[in-house]
Structure formats: structure tokens, C-alpha cells
Design an enzyme around this catalytic site. Structure first.
Site, short mmCIF file in Angstrom:
data_model
loop_
_atom_site.label_atom_id
_atom_site.label_comp_id
_atom_site.label_asym_id
_atom_site.label_seq_id
_atom_site.Cartn_x
_atom_site.Cartn_y
_atom_site.Cartn_z
N ASP A 70 0.84 -1.20 0.00
CA ASP A 70 0.00 0.00 0.00
C ASP A 70 0.88 1.24 0.00
OD1 ASP A 70 -2.04 -1.72 0.18
OD2 ASP A 70 -2.74 -1.09 2.18
N TYR B 35 2.18 1.95 -3.41
CA TYR B 35 1.06 2.39 -4.24
C TYR B 35 0.75 3.86 -3.95
CZ TYR B 35 -3.67 2.70 -6.13
OH TYR B 35 -4.79 3.07 -6.83
N ASP B 36 0.68 4.18 -2.65
CA ASP B 36 0.37 5.56 -2.26
C ASP B 36 1.41 6.54 -2.80
OD1 ASP B 36 -1.90 4.85 -1.01
OD2 ASP B 36 -1.03 4.74 1.00
N SER C 159 -35.83 -6.93 -16.55
CA SER C 159 -35.60 -7.75 -15.36
C SER C 159 -35.82 -9.21 -15.75
CB SER C 159 -36.49 -7.33 -14.19
OG SER C 159 -37.70 -6.88 -14.65
N LEU C 160 -35.81 -10.10 -14.78
CA LEU C 160 -35.88 -11.52 -15.09
C LEU C 160 -37.15 -12.11 -14.50
CD1 LEU C 160 -32.20 -12.33 -14.15
CD2 LEU C 160 -33.14 -12.43 -16.45
N GLU D 83 -25.02 -17.92 -13.77
CA GLU D 83 -24.28 -16.86 -13.08
C GLU D 83 -24.89 -16.64 -11.70
OE1 GLU D 83 -24.89 -13.51 -15.63
OE2 GLU D 83 -23.57 -14.28 -17.20
N LYS E 48 -26.85 -14.41 -9.05
CA LYS E 48 -27.76 -13.27 -9.11
C LYS E 48 -27.35 -12.34 -7.97
CE LYS E 48 -32.51 -11.87 -9.66
NZ LYS E 48 -32.51 -10.81 -8.65
N ASP F 149 -27.09 -9.39 -5.47
CA ASP F 149 -28.13 -8.58 -4.84
C ASP F 149 -27.62 -7.16 -4.66
OD1 ASP F 149 -30.52 -8.04 -3.73
OD2 ASP F 149 -30.15 -9.03 -1.82
N ARG G 89 -30.60 2.01 -13.32
CA ARG G 89 -31.65 1.37 -14.10
C ARG G 89 -32.88 2.29 -14.21
NH1 ARG G 89 -36.14 -1.88 -13.37
NH2 ARG G 89 -36.18 -3.63 -14.80
N GLU H 137 -23.91 -5.15 -12.14
CA GLU H 137 -24.48 -4.93 -10.82
C GLU H 137 -23.44 -4.26 -9.92
OE1 GLU H 137 -27.56 -6.08 -10.94
OE2 GLU H 137 -28.25 -6.25 -8.88
N TYR I 195 -22.19 -8.19 -16.37
CA TYR I 195 -22.68 -9.46 -16.90
C TYR I 195 -23.33 -9.38 -18.28
CZ TYR I 195 -26.64 -7.59 -14.22
OH TYR I 195 -27.58 -6.77 -13.70
N LYS J 90 -28.90 -18.39 -18.27
CA LYS J 90 -29.08 -17.72 -19.56
C LYS J 90 -28.69 -18.68 -20.69
CE LYS J 90 -27.62 -13.34 -17.55
NZ LYS J 90 -26.56 -12.33 -17.40
N LYS K 26 -34.54 -18.20 -7.73
CA LYS K 26 -34.49 -17.46 -6.47
C LYS K 26 -34.30 -18.42 -5.31
CE LYS K 26 -36.24 -13.49 -6.08
NZ LYS K 26 -35.69 -12.15 -5.93
N CYS L 40 -44.68 -1.28 33.02
CA CYS L 40 -43.67 -0.87 32.04
C CYS L 40 -42.29 -1.18 32.62
CB CYS L 40 -43.80 0.63 31.77
SG CYS L 40 -42.41 1.28 30.83
N CYS M 278 -40.48 2.31 33.54
CA CYS M 278 -40.94 3.28 34.54
C CYS M 278 -41.96 2.69 35.50
CB CYS M 278 -41.49 4.53 33.85
SG CYS M 278 -43.01 4.22 32.95
N CYS N 210 -47.24 1.59 27.40
CA CYS N 210 -47.01 2.28 28.65
C CYS N 210 -47.65 3.65 28.49
CB CYS N 210 -45.51 2.44 28.91
SG CYS N 210 -45.16 3.68 30.16
N CYS O 296 -41.88 8.51 30.96
CA CYS O 296 -41.24 7.20 30.82
C CYS O 296 -39.90 7.41 30.10
CB CYS O 296 -42.13 6.26 30.03
SG CYS O 296 -41.30 4.72 29.59
#
Ligand code: IVH
Length: 670
Positions: free
Chosen positions: A34, A37-38, A83-84, A114, A116, A118, A137, A172, A224, A287, A311, A405, A408, A423, A429
């Protein structure tokens, strides 16, 4: 250094950094430290700083995020994002396969399988090898142009390895689970609201107008779909994926197969081991591999015939209820919570589940010591599905709903016909008071940044606040004495509290937390009365006479303002300088030509942002709505106006540019 020399070194540095970004973010295989890289990055930034004219759009320096935008412009997709359709299990997959074979009159077809992912789907466009557009989208046809944010995503190359005139791809954007958990911990510590799941966090980051926020989050993208690659020709999905991989993108092709049984087994297995992946997936996507066959089958209106989403069922686990605790919310509602033997579920450790109310516990017959099936459907808090009665030993204990409660000790009430026990000690409270302050400060109410639940609890426990009005008399010396509260956080907090005094009347009404008075009622009351004093003075008859205010709301308002304590609280807010009038009322700058007129804003104005323009209209006595109709009087159009512009032309509505709008506001004559 001379310019020509700088130019050459810049090109070298950019290539070096790109190469290391690719190693780190795409191949997951960094080959320098790192620190080194920096050093390259610092050198690049310093040189670009000295020669700003040499900065290019595809320079790695552009990933840090530039200036905040006033708003996103609309982006119309050349081809809609589809969409699917869904398959819920292997039988649905087999059926899809059979139909595919029938439709194509084939006896075998090859699929790619593939993950899916999320996350949120995006379209990315490169022109002459350089990333020029990134868009969400949206509704599939028109999305938002979020280029500045997408450029901050480290595994999306700003420059292709091999330039072509135009490349359009889709994929995605997501937040790896580990980064999501880290982000939520940080937010929690700062008193900010936590995200419910990685998808919300990713979407929330991409929707920020300030690209620096996206740059700070560890967003990633997997691509994808190759929509269009000028000058290239492909015959299969697998080939497209391979091409994208060669161009420097992160892609995936877990499985290619024509054996539907193998595919079913593969999907079922991934359903079990989905959490071994560093990101959330909610299924698998199947697919057809051959692009000519894809084309032959074509699309339905919203989804293709050549693909289907498998799903996963929501994940379940069995664990034991160790005890049941109760929590008191802002309105006094008492919610039972099951403390569970911690168990991993859907990628996180789960130790608690909500039991909603006494009836829920009775219905499911949940007892302390029971083994229960718990399930998570995408959210953080899991729910109890059922009790595993076979595991009962007879030692389980029935839960007795508290009659007092827990905070209190006031006797709990449960009105006839209601599931929720409360309560009734609304005013003192401690739980309700604390929750009330949390609500007061929350985003849609007074919107006090940095004043989340953790900080409020801390202030309350240390006796610095007893109710929300006390926020306005907080002193810096007392704040810095608190744990984890530095000088800077204290300054920021006080600044944000001060700023909240200018909040809109409707936000203040909502912030009071009056029963049944949400944001919408807040708006109606603010618009109708224009002034807190007038609302407080209104009687029941006057209130129910207002459209949309029913008897229950009216009663709740009258009750609230009848209380001496509540009136005193509001008086204190007023004394401390909290705004009590609506923007319209506040203005003596009404402009005759604007009073009662309806405006619609579209596109980017050269100088004003939307919010400012809308406030100016309100101040002058007009109002702003979001869509153009016959009732619209003026449309104010800036650059890249959307469909509202065309609609305004069709309806022959007066269209103003920014300058004309300002002239109208300045007009003092009748
Ligand atoms: S293909 C026509 N592949 O799932 C092609 N989508 O309901 C449609 N998604 O909106 C998309 N992983 O956001 C495809 N491997 C993958 C995907 C994927 C996630 C999302 C995508 C889409 C939704 C489909």
C-alpha cells in the site's frame, strides 16, 4: 519540470496505477505494498496539481470524487434494462428448460449459470475507450446519470485495455458484506442510521450527489451483459464475458452446461453455500449461451424469454429462545424480543428476533427455552417462523406479558381490540422520552446530522438533556467532557443543532411525535395554518373541517396541545429560536405575478439548484409540483430537461429559463 516531461511521467504513472488497481481490485492479487502504491498516487496528484491542464477523464486521480452535483440528470437508455422472470426451485427450472426446447424445436441447449448479485443494476458506456456515462436502471427506460459516482468504483476501469469507439455494458454494483458491516459499525458509532442490508447501502451510496461519499465506500461492480461493442462480433454469452474480462472488468461465469439436472443441483448447492461468497446473492441466473438463440426467443415486455432467475428460498435456522425481553418504543408500544442462542444466518450472527406483541407469542405458542425456526428475508432483524415442538422437554416456560412498564413501572394498558400493549406514561417514561428525542432529531423531522440514537442515549444518560428542547441549550464544555466526543464532533453537533432552528414548519410538526401525525399531516397543517400558534389554537371542529384530517387525528392534536407540558415545550423551542412559521407565511416578499401559481422545475439550471428555486417560488407565494398538467402555470427548464419539457410544449404552458424566472420574481407590478 517542463510540461512535455510532466506529460510523459503522468502517462507512465497512470499506466502503473491502473495496472496495480487491476491487480488489487479485479484479480484480488496485489503485487506492491500500500505504501508504494500511495507513493505513485501522491506523485500523480502532485503533478496534476502543478499541471491542471493535463488532467484527463481517465486518470486514476478522478476516482476520488469531484464536486457535489445539484441534482442528477435523467439518462435515457438506448435499449431498456429488463428484469428476469423467477423460478422458485428446481421444478420451475425444468419447466423453463422444457419450454425453451419446445420454442426452439431443439433437443438440447447450452446455458451459462451466473450468480444473481443482490445489488443495483447499472449501465456503463465507454467512448473511444474512456468511461463517459454510468447510469442507474431507473424505470428501465430512463435512469439517473450517476457517472461521477460510478467512476469512484475501483474495479470499473476508467479506460479500456483496448479502445473501441463505443462499448455499452450492464452489470451490478454492490457492497461486499465485510465492507457493509464495517460501514454500519462506523455509522452506528457516529450515531447515524445503519443500512438494513448491503443492497440498500450500495444503492444509497450511488444516489448521493456528492461523489466523495461513494468514493469512501468500498463499492464494487460485476459486469454481466455486453449490449454493444462497436466493431466486435460475438456469438455467445461466454465469449462476451471473456471479452469484458480482457478489457479489465470483473466478470463471472461459474458454470456452462446443457444438463438441466446438473444446473438444478448446482443452483441448490449455491443456495446452501451462498455465504462463502464475499457478496450477497439472492439466487442464480440461467441464460442461454448462444446469442443467436437468445435473439430468436426474444423478449417479453419486461423480461427476456432466454433467461430466468432461480431465487433462493429465505434462509432458515433453528436456535433456542434463551429469554424474552421487552422494549418500549416512542409511542409507549411494548414489543417483546426473543434473545436467542447466537447462530449464523444469512451471513451474520443472529442473537435476537422480534416477537411483535403478546398475540404473536400466543398464536405461535412460543415459550422460553423453545427451539424455534427463524428466517431472514433480506432485512437485518429476523423473524420467528414456528416452534419446533418435537424438541420440547416440558421445561419450557410460558412468557408472562409484563403488567408494568419495564422502564418506569407504570401499569401497562391494552385497549380493547388492539394487539399492542402500551405504557401510558408518555411524558416521563425514560424510554419514551429517549425515543421521542431520537425521532425529533431524525432525518425527516429536524434532520440533525450526527445526532443519532447512540449520541442521544449518551446525552440522556449523562443528564445533559431531559427532552428535545434541551438540545438547544447544550454547552460545548459539557459535550467535550463526554466519552468519544472530540472537540470537532462537539462543534459539528452544535452547528447542526443550530441549523435545525431553520427547519420547515411541517418538519417541526412531524418532529413533535404527536400520535397519528406523520409527515403528510405535518404538511397539510403547515399549509393550512402557516403558523404553529394557529395550529395550537385550532379546536376540534376547525381541524376536522380540513380535507384529509379525520376525527382521530383531530382528537389526537387537540389532546396534545391541551397539555400544559406540551405547550411549555413548544414555547421553549420558540424562545430558543426554532422556526414556527411556514415558508410561505414567513415571506413578505410575495410577488403578485406568482401568488397562487403552480411551477414545475425540470433540467439543470445554470445557477440555482432545485431546492433553492422551489424555496424562492414558495417565498413569492407560488407552489412547486413535480409533474406537468393543465393546472401548471409555468415550467422552468434548464439543461437536459426531461419529458416534462415536451409535455409543457404539448400543453402550451409557458416555459421560462432561469433568467426569465428571475425576472418574473423581481417583477413588483401587478
Ligand atoms: S441479467 C435481460 N444477470 O437481477 C437481462 N441480472 O430481475 C437481465 N442481476 O435487474 C439481467 N445478477 O439487476 C442478470 N447475473 C445477472 C444478475 C442480474 C443480478 C439483477 C439485475 C436485474 C435483476 C433481474
Amino acid at each position: 519540470m517542463k510540461k512535455a516531461e510532466a506529460q510523459q511521467r503522468l502517462e507512465e504513472l497512470r499506466e502503473i496505477i491502473r495496472g496495480h488497481d487491476y491487480q488489487y481490485y479485479v484479480l484480488d492479487n496485489p503485487i506492491i505494498s500500500d505504501f508504494d502504491y500511495d507513493r505513485f498516487m501522491q506523485e500523480l496528484l502532485a503533478l496534476e496539481n502543478n499541471f491542471p491542464e493535463l488532467v484527463t477523464a481517465d486518470s486514476p486521480s478522478q476516482r476520488v470524487g469531484g464536486e457535489p452535483l445539484a441534482e442528477f440528470t435523467a439518462y435515457r437508455h438506448r435499449t431498456p434494462l429488463l428484469s428476469l422472470s423467477n423460478a422458485y426451485g428446481s421444478d420451475d427450472l425444468r419447466e423453463f428448460h422444457q419450454k425453451t426446447l419446445n420454442d426452439l424445436s431443439l433437443d438440447s441447449v447450452e446455458y451459462v449459470v451466473e450468480y444473481k448479485i443482490d445489488g443495483l443494476s447499472v449501465a456503463v458506456i465507454y467512448e473511444d475507450g474512456v468511461l463517459t456515462v454510468g447510469a442507474t436502471r431507473g424505470d428501465g427506460t430512463v435512469g439517473e446519470n450517476v457517472t461521477a459516482n460510478l467512476k469512484t468504483i475501483k474495479n470499473i476501469p476508467l479506460k479500456l485495455k483496448k479502445a473501441i469507439p463505443r462499448l455499452e455494458i450492464r452489470g451490478e454494483v454492490y457492497l461486499p458484506r465485510e465492507s457493509f458491516e464495517r460501514l454500519n459499525q462506523e455509522r452506528d458509532a457516529l450515531g447515524e442510521a445503519v443500512f438494513a442490508n448491503p443492497r440498500n447501502a450500495a444503492a444509497g451510496s450511488i444516489r448521493q450527489l456528492d461523489p466523495k461519499i461513494a468514493a469512501e465506500r468500498d463499492l464494487r461492480a460485476i459486469l454481466y451483459t455486453l449490449m454493444y461493442a462497436e466493431g466486435e462480433n460475438f456469438t455467445s454469452q461466454a465469449q462476451c464475458t471473456h471479452y469484458l474480462q480482457e478489457q479489465g472488468f470483473t466478470t463471472m461465469t461459474p458454470l456452462i452446461s446443457s444438463d438441466i439436472e446438473e444446473i438444478c443441483t448446482y443452483c441448490e448447492e449455491w443456495g446452501q453455500k451462498r455465504h462463502t461468497l464475499p457478496f450477497d446473492i439472492d439466487g442464480m441466473v440461467i441464460k442461454i449461451n448462444d446469442l443467436a438463440l437468445q435473439k430468436q426467443l426474444g423478449n417479453r415486455s419486461r423480461n427476456p424469454r432466454w433467461a430466468i432467475a432461480y431465487k433462493f428460498p429465505p434462509e432458515q435456522q433453528i436456535t433456542q429462545v434463551e429469554s424474552i425481553a421487552v422494549q418500549v418504543g416512542r409511542t409507549g408500544a411494548i414489543t417483546p424480543i426473543a434473545n436467542l442462542t447466537p447462530i449464523p444466518l444469512a451471513g451474520t450472527m443472529v442473537a435476537r428476533a422480534t416477537l411483535h406483541n403478546g398475540d404473536f407469542i400466543k398464536e405461535k405458542d412460543i415459550r422460553i427455552g423453545d427451539y424455534v425456526v427463524i428466517q431472514k428475508a433480506g432485512e437485518i432483524i429476523p423473524e420467528v417462523v414456528s416452534v419446533v415442538s418435537e424438541k420440547r422437554t416440558g421445561k419450557e416456560q410460558e412468557f408472562i406479558f409484563p403488567t408494568l412498564c419495564p422502564e418506569c413501572q407504570t401499569p401497562v394498558v391494552r385497549p380493547e381490540g388492539e394487539a399492542v400493549a402500551r405504557c401510558p406514561n408518555t411524558l416521563s417514561c425514560p424510554a419514551q422520552v429517549r425515543e421521542g428525542i431520537i425521532h425529533f432529531a431524525s432525518r425527516n423531522a429536524m434532520n440533525i446530522d450526527g445526532l443519532g440514537p447512540a449520541v442521544i442515549n449518551q446525552l440522556y444518560q449523562n443528564g445533559l438533556i431531559h427532552n428535545a428542547a434541551d438540545l438547544y441549550i447544550l454547552e460545548k464544555e459539557k459535550l467535550v467532557a463526554l466519552e468519544r466526543m472530540g472537540e470537532r464532533s462537539a462543534d459539528n453537533l452544535l452547528k447542526n443543532i443550530e441549523a435545525s432552528k431553520n427547519c420547515r414548519l411541517e418538519a417541526l410538526i412531524f418532529a413533535l411525535g404527536i400520535r397519528l401525525v406523520g409527515q403528510n399531516v405535518g404538511k397539510i397543517l403547515a399549509a393550512h395554518f402557516g403558523d404553529m400558534a394557529a395550529i395550537m389554537a385550532a379546536d376540534y371542529e376547525e381541524l376536522v373541517a380540513i380535507d384529509e384530517i379525520g376525527p382521530k387525528i383531530a382528537e389526537s392534536l387537540v389532546d396534545y396541545f391541551a397539555s400544559e407540558r406540551n405547550r411549555h415545550f413548544i414555547q421553549r423551542l420558540r424562545d430558543y429560536g426554532v422556526n414556527m412559521v411556514s415558508a410561505e407565511e414567513a415571506s413578505n416578499d410575495v410577488v403578485a405575478a406568482v401568488i397562487g401559481k403552480t411551477f414545475v422545475l425540470t433540467g439543470t439550471l445554470p445557477n440555482l439548484d432545485r431546492k433553492t428555486a422551489a424555496e424562492m417560488i414558495a417565498k413569492a407565494g407560488g407552489k412547486t409540483t413535480s409533474s406537468v398538467s393543465k393546472k401548471t402555470d409555468y415550467v422552468i427548464a434548464g439543461d437536459n430537461p426531461g419529458s416534462k419539457y415536451t409535455k409543457a410544449q404539448e400543453l402550451k404552458i409557458t416555459i421560462l429559463d432561469e433568467a426569465e424566472f428571475l425576472t418574473l420574481l423581481a417583477s413588483k407590478e401587478e
